[in-house]
Motif scaffolding. Sequence first.
Motif, PDB file in Angstrom:
ATOM      1  N   ILE A  38       0.839  -1.203   0.000  1.00 44.20           N
ATOM      2  CA  ILE A  38       0.000   0.000   0.000  1.00 44.20           C
ATOM      3  C   ILE A  38       0.870   1.248   0.000  1.00 44.20           C
ATOM      4  O   ILE A  38       0.662   2.181  -0.782  1.00 44.20           O
ATOM      5  N   LYS A  39       1.882   1.275   0.855  1.00 50.17           N
ATOM      6  CA  LYS A  39       2.750   2.456   0.951  1.00 50.17           C
ATOM      7  C   LYS A  39       3.534   2.673  -0.338  1.00 50.17           C
ATOM      8  O   LYS A  39       3.757   3.813  -0.757  1.00 50.17           O
ATOM      9  N   GLU A  40       3.945   1.590  -0.996  1.00 48.40           N
ATOM     10  CA  GLU A  40       4.661   1.733  -2.275  1.00 48.40           C
ATOM     11  C   GLU A  40       3.752   2.364  -3.325  1.00 48.40           C
ATOM     12  O   GLU A  40       4.175   3.268  -4.066  1.00 48.40           O
ATOM     13  N   HIS A  55     -13.287  -3.874   2.922  1.00 49.44           N
ATOM     14  CA  HIS A  55     -13.593  -4.221   4.315  1.00 49.44           C
ATOM     15  C   HIS A  55     -12.638  -5.259   4.879  1.00 49.44           C
ATOM     16  O   HIS A  55     -12.578  -5.451   6.099  1.00 49.44           O
ATOM     17  N   ARG A  56     -11.900  -5.938   4.007  1.00 46.56           N
ATOM     18  CA  ARG A  56     -10.958  -6.952   4.488  1.00 46.56           C
ATOM     19  C   ARG A  56      -9.640  -6.348   4.971  1.00 46.56           C
ATOM     20  O   ARG A  56      -8.829  -7.037   5.588  1.00 46.56           O
ATOM     21  N   PHE A  57      -9.400  -5.075   4.667  1.00 47.07           N
ATOM     22  CA  PHE A  57      -8.208  -4.425   5.191  1.00 47.07           C
ATOM     23  C   PHE A  57      -8.352  -4.220   6.694  1.00 47.07           C
ATOM     24  O   PHE A  57      -9.406  -3.788   7.177  1.00 47.07           O
ATOM     25  N   ASN A  58      -7.277  -4.498   7.437  1.00 47.29           N
ATOM     26  CA  ASN A  58      -7.321  -4.260   8.880  1.00 47.29           C
ATOM     27  C   ASN A  58      -7.092  -2.781   9.180  1.00 47.29           C
ATOM     28  O   ASN A  58      -6.878  -1.971   8.277  1.00 47.29           O
ATOM     29  N   GLN A 102      -5.836   0.243   6.693  1.00 45.26           N
ATOM     30  CA  GLN A 102      -6.704   1.385   6.384  1.00 45.26           C
ATOM     31  C   GLN A 102      -6.039   2.700   6.780  1.00 45.26           C
ATOM     32  O   GLN A 102      -6.178   3.703   6.073  1.00 45.26           O
ATOM     33  N   ASP A 103      -5.327   2.692   7.907  1.00 43.82           N
ATOM     34  CA  ASP A 103      -4.626   3.904   8.336  1.00 43.82           C
ATOM     35  C   ASP A 103      -3.581   4.339   7.319  1.00 43.82           C
ATOM     36  O   ASP A 103      -3.288   5.535   7.186  1.00 43.82           O
ATOM     37  N   GLU A 135     -17.116  -1.535   9.240  1.00 43.71           N
ATOM     38  CA  GLU A 135     -15.890  -2.162   8.751  1.00 43.71           C
ATOM     39  C   GLU A 135     -14.770  -1.178   8.417  1.00 43.71           C
ATOM     40  O   GLU A 135     -13.622  -1.576   8.295  1.00 43.71           O
ATOM     41  N   LEU A 136     -15.083   0.115   8.247  1.00 40.70           N
ATOM     42  CA  LEU A 136     -14.064   1.085   7.870  1.00 40.70           C
ATOM     43  C   LEU A 136     -13.794   2.048   9.016  1.00 40.70           C
ATOM     44  O   LEU A 136     -14.706   2.413   9.766  1.00 40.70           O
ATOM     45  N   ASN A 137     -12.540   2.465   9.125  1.00 40.48           N
ATOM     46  CA  ASN A 137     -12.186   3.459  10.128  1.00 40.48           C
ATOM     47  C   ASN A 137     -13.014   4.720   9.910  1.00 40.48           C
ATOM     48  O   ASN A 137     -13.207   5.165   8.774  1.00 40.48           O
TER      49      ASN A 137
END
Length: 438
Positions: free
Chosen positions: A91-93, A116-119, A123-124, A148-150
């Motif tokens: 994700i960061k890349e 929603h499967r991202f922890n 998500q952060d 499910e989302l922040n």
Amino acid sequence: MEQINMFDDREQTAPLASRLRPETLDEYVGQKHLVGKGKILRQLIENDNISSMIFWGPPGVGKTTLARIIAKQTKADFVEMSAVNTGVKEIKEIMNSAESARRMGIRTLLFTDEIHRFNKAQQDAFLPYVEQGSVILVGATTENPSFELNSALLSRCKVFILKALGEDDLTEMLRRAITSPKGLGGMKLRIEDEQLSAIARFANGDARTALNTLEMAVLNGKMLSDGEVDVDDETLAQCMNRRSLLYDKNGEEHYNLISALHKSMRNSDPDAAVYWMQRMLYGGEEPLYIARRLIRFASEDVGMADSGALQVAVSVYQACHFLGMPECDVHLTHAVVYLSMTPKSNALYKACEGCKKDIKEMPAEPVPLQICNAPTKLMKELDYGKGYMYAHDTEEKLTKMKCLPDTLADRRYYHPTTQGREKAVKERLDKILEWKKS
């Protein structure tokens, strides 16, 4: 039954649902409330004015397809990722590349399937890049994003709700499939409108299921002497031997269905209650879970109006434990109908909740001395048990001794109703209270 091979080149080996994926909004089926003429999402797409958004809806309603249509129309770079195989590092890349592109004046549209499967940590990782505009995030989810989302990420995205496709939408799509050159248009095919409608009903709002079922039926159709493929009712029935129902035992639909069952019984609607209960079973729900919820209902919504309801619910739980599925479905039906039809009272539930509220909000009062035991000499000297009145020593089997702390002396939690057998309980309690006041 002869199975035919209708694909001669690699381009045609992709599944029918993939080959027929719409490429423009005019080809897109369903979601008229979002992408119909003049609707807000259509205008955003056509004007290339996309901001971060979440597509929320059941499987097979066109979330991924809509994202790819946006990708074709936007001037932004398009990047697609799935939560199944993407970690924080990846994700960061992607985000760093998007930030570099932003500095050069290039926007990046990031489509994230099954977001929603991202922890929480994953998500952060999105958040700062969404905030500063490095990426336009388009996420797709089958789960309620509120859960499910922040909240920080969700607040920066517009949520669009995609609805299950109607039978008319699915039938229209199936007709296009059998005439389109990208689909089955190159075949001589015999299939009736009633059969297409049956597939649409079977698909339960899922376009992918509808197209896969059609493809399976055609692949297993009978090849006639003139090269025509005949899809008969027997073949079609074999392809639809189990209807696909949306149900995730750990997701939102799980709670929607148990809520529907509970509220139907509360509303004394046995037909609706049996329907929702069977929907849960058909979706693979554990019967003992349903039985546990019925036990809760028996006290929460029936209570003293019919104390036998609790006995029925517990007995049904035991029957489900002994037999299991599929035989125990009739026992669950027994309890559901009984609970639907018996008199209702939530007096026990209200007493329980009212008492918990006082315990939470008021000081923890000591037990009044008159109802404390006094097993030692010291405790007797400290007046433990002094003033205790033994109810069985009286003719009425009642005393005027107070059992609540002084600050709660007049508090009442249980207010019986006049429903069912609780009417007699109410009459007796009223007499007891009146006697104590006299």
